[in-house]
Design an enzyme around this catalytic site. Structure first.
Site, short mmCIF file in Angstrom:
data_model
loop_
_atom_site.label_atom_id
_atom_site.label_comp_id
_atom_site.label_asym_id
_atom_site.label_seq_id
_atom_site.Cartn_x
_atom_site.Cartn_y
_atom_site.Cartn_z
N GLY A 88 0.79 -1.19 -0.10
CA GLY A 88 0.03 0.30 0.12
C GLY A 88 0.76 1.40 -0.06
O GLY A 88 1.84 1.31 -0.39
N HIS A 115 4.08 1.52 -7.86
CA HIS A 115 2.99 0.61 -7.62
C HIS A 115 2.02 0.72 -8.84
O HIS A 115 1.66 -0.52 -9.49
CB HIS A 115 2.19 0.92 -6.31
CG HIS A 115 2.76 0.77 -5.16
ND1 HIS A 115 3.18 1.95 -4.41
CD2 HIS A 115 3.22 -0.24 -4.42
CE1 HIS A 115 3.80 1.55 -3.44
NE2 HIS A 115 4.23 0.01 -3.21
N GLN A 159 7.92 -9.72 7.80
CA GLN A 159 8.96 -9.16 7.07
C GLN A 159 9.43 -8.01 7.76
O GLN A 159 10.72 -7.56 7.29
CB GLN A 159 8.74 -8.96 5.68
CG GLN A 159 7.73 -7.72 5.41
CD GLN A 159 7.32 -7.71 3.82
OE1 GLN A 159 6.54 -8.66 3.52
NE2 GLN A 159 8.03 -6.88 3.23
N GLY A 213 8.56 -5.07 -8.66
CA GLY A 213 9.24 -4.11 -9.05
C GLY A 213 10.95 -4.36 -8.96
O GLY A 213 11.10 -4.89 -7.72
N VAL A 216 10.51 3.01 -11.12
CA VAL A 216 10.06 4.09 -11.33
C VAL A 216 10.69 5.28 -10.43
O VAL A 216 10.76 5.16 -9.11
CB VAL A 216 8.48 4.41 -11.23
CG1 VAL A 216 8.00 5.75 -11.58
CG2 VAL A 216 7.74 3.30 -12.10
N SER A 254 9.40 5.17 -3.51
CA SER A 254 9.44 4.27 -2.29
C SER A 254 8.30 4.86 -1.22
O SER A 254 8.14 6.10 -1.18
CB SER A 254 10.48 4.44 -1.61
OG SER A 254 10.47 3.78 -0.30
N SER A 255 7.44 4.18 -0.95
CA SER A 255 6.31 4.59 0.22
C SER A 255 7.23 4.99 1.50
O SER A 255 6.56 6.00 1.99
CB SER A 255 5.76 3.43 0.70
OG SER A 255 5.07 2.54 -0.25
P1 AMP Z 1 5.65 -2.43 -1.76
O1 AMP Z 1 4.43 -1.77 -1.44
O2 AMP Z 1 6.91 -1.55 -1.29
O3 AMP Z 1 5.93 -3.76 -1.14
O4 AMP Z 1 5.93 -2.72 -3.30
C1 AMP Z 1 5.04 -3.29 -3.80
C2 AMP Z 1 5.78 -3.52 -5.19
O5 AMP Z 1 6.02 -2.43 -6.13
C3 AMP Z 1 6.96 -4.28 -5.14
O6 AMP Z 1 7.12 -5.28 -6.25
C4 AMP Z 1 7.83 -3.20 -5.39
O7 AMP Z 1 9.23 -3.72 -5.78
C5 AMP Z 1 7.19 -2.39 -6.39
N1 AMP Z 1 7.86 -1.16 -6.49
C6 AMP Z 1 7.91 -0.38 -5.03
N2 AMP Z 1 8.72 0.97 -5.52
C7 AMP Z 1 8.80 0.88 -6.83
C8 AMP Z 1 9.37 1.85 -7.98
N3 AMP Z 1 9.82 2.79 -7.41
N4 AMP Z 1 9.27 1.36 -9.18
C9 AMP Z 1 9.07 0.19 -9.54
N5 AMP Z 1 8.26 -0.77 -8.59
C10 AMP Z 1 8.24 -0.55 -7.34
#
Ligand code: AMP
Length: 283
Positions: A31, A37, A61, A148, A177, A186-187
């Site tokens: 999220g 995302h 995790q 990602g 991205v 990044s979140s």
């Molecule tokens: P997360 O919510 O951080 O667990 O990310 C969910 C998915 O989004 C994961 O597969 C991440 O690798 C991908 N993701 C997060 N940040 C980026 C980004 N800047 N560019 C591409 N994919 C991303």
């Protein structure tokens, strides 16, 4: 878009779609959506009939000293964004739905998880990732799942689980991205105050400096790493790790003659950030 909370509801919806011959694309997330995302959702939407997104901030995790309790959450905004991207099913289970009393199984990927983020954050991190992703695959049973490249080691770990356990899902890795100034989205970027936000641009600038050297023909790992380290030092950043490793096996390399993962992790302000570039053998 349907917002579902239970495993039974997701199973029913996906089974129905599969019986109708639909191809199922899946994007697992924690999220607090940003363009990274959304890019995965777009990719899933472009190539599948049914798109499932999960939002689950997976407690297993996170280490006890990490940011589980403060991790950014905004489900209302996330559902709006997902809906705009044409997502069909938004699966947002409660922790007890995913980990009921008596839950006892852990998926551990040996080797790949001993290094980089596995070494920095501890073994629990990728055990938590591998276990929850395997579980989500069991619930959603997607044809294709999108991850990602930002989390490059995670992609390798998930691919290994799929291969070793013969899971019938194709893994697609999507490009990182970035913000206009190069910072990987990044979140956790919301933790950065203005100074730290500026300082954080040094991560990608460091990777760019190394990439430029590599593009110019340099293959020596120490010299490539030194170029990146110099940029970090100038920005006052001491990395948790800055390493060159084989892009498939994560074995250390002395020279970047094969596809090589240049990966960095650092604490910047209140955030722990990661980023990477793949130095291609052909470039
Ligand atoms: P997360 O919510 O951080 O667990 O990310 C969910 C998915 O989004 C994961 O597969 C991440 O690798 C991908 N993701 C997060 N940040 C980026 C980004 N800047 N560019 C591409 N994919 C991303």
């Amino acid at each position: 878009m349907r917002i579902l909370r239970t495993i039974a509801e997701v199973r029913e919806a996906v089974t129905h779609a599969r019986r109708a011959g639909k191809r199922v694309g899946f994007v697992p997330t924690m999220g607090a959506f940003h363009e990274g995302h959304l890019s995965l959702m777009r990719e899933a939407r472009a190539h599948n009939d049914l798109v499932v997104v999960s939002l689950f901030v997976n407690p297993t995790q996170f280490a006890p000293n990490e940011d589980l309790s403060t991790y950014p959450r905004d489900e209302a905004r996330d559902t709006e964004n997902a809906e705009q991207e044409g997502v069909d099913i938004f699966f947002a289970p409660a922790p007890a739905e995913v980990y009921p009393d008596g839950f006892a199984t852990t998926i551990h990927v040996a080797g790949l998880t001993d290094v980089l983020d596995g070494a920095s954050r501890g073994a629990h991190h990728f055990d938590g990732v591998a276990t929850v992703v395997t579980k989500l695959f069991g619930i959603v049973r997607p044809d294709v799942a999108y991850f990602g490249q930002k989390d490059a080691q995670q992609v390798l770990v998930v691919r290994r689980v799929v291969r070793d356990l013969d899971l019938d899902v194709r893994i697609v890795a999507c490009p990182i991205v970035r913000e206009a100034d190069g910072l990987a989205m990044s979140s956790r970027n919301v933790y950065l105050d203005a100074d730290a936000r500026q300082q954080a641009t040094a991560l990608n600038r460091a990777l760019d400096a190394a990439q430029a050297l590599h593009d110019g023909g340099e293959r020596d790992a120490d010299r490539i790493l030194r170029a990146a380290n110099t940029v970090l030092e100038h920005a006052g950043i001491t990395p948790e790790y800055l390493e060159l490793r084989d892009a498939d096996t994560l074995e250390p390399v002395a020279d970047a003659t094969r596809d090589t993962l240049l990966a960095v992790a650092a604490h910047v302000g209140a955030a722990r950030l990661i980023d990477n570039h793949v130095l291609k053998a052909s470039s």
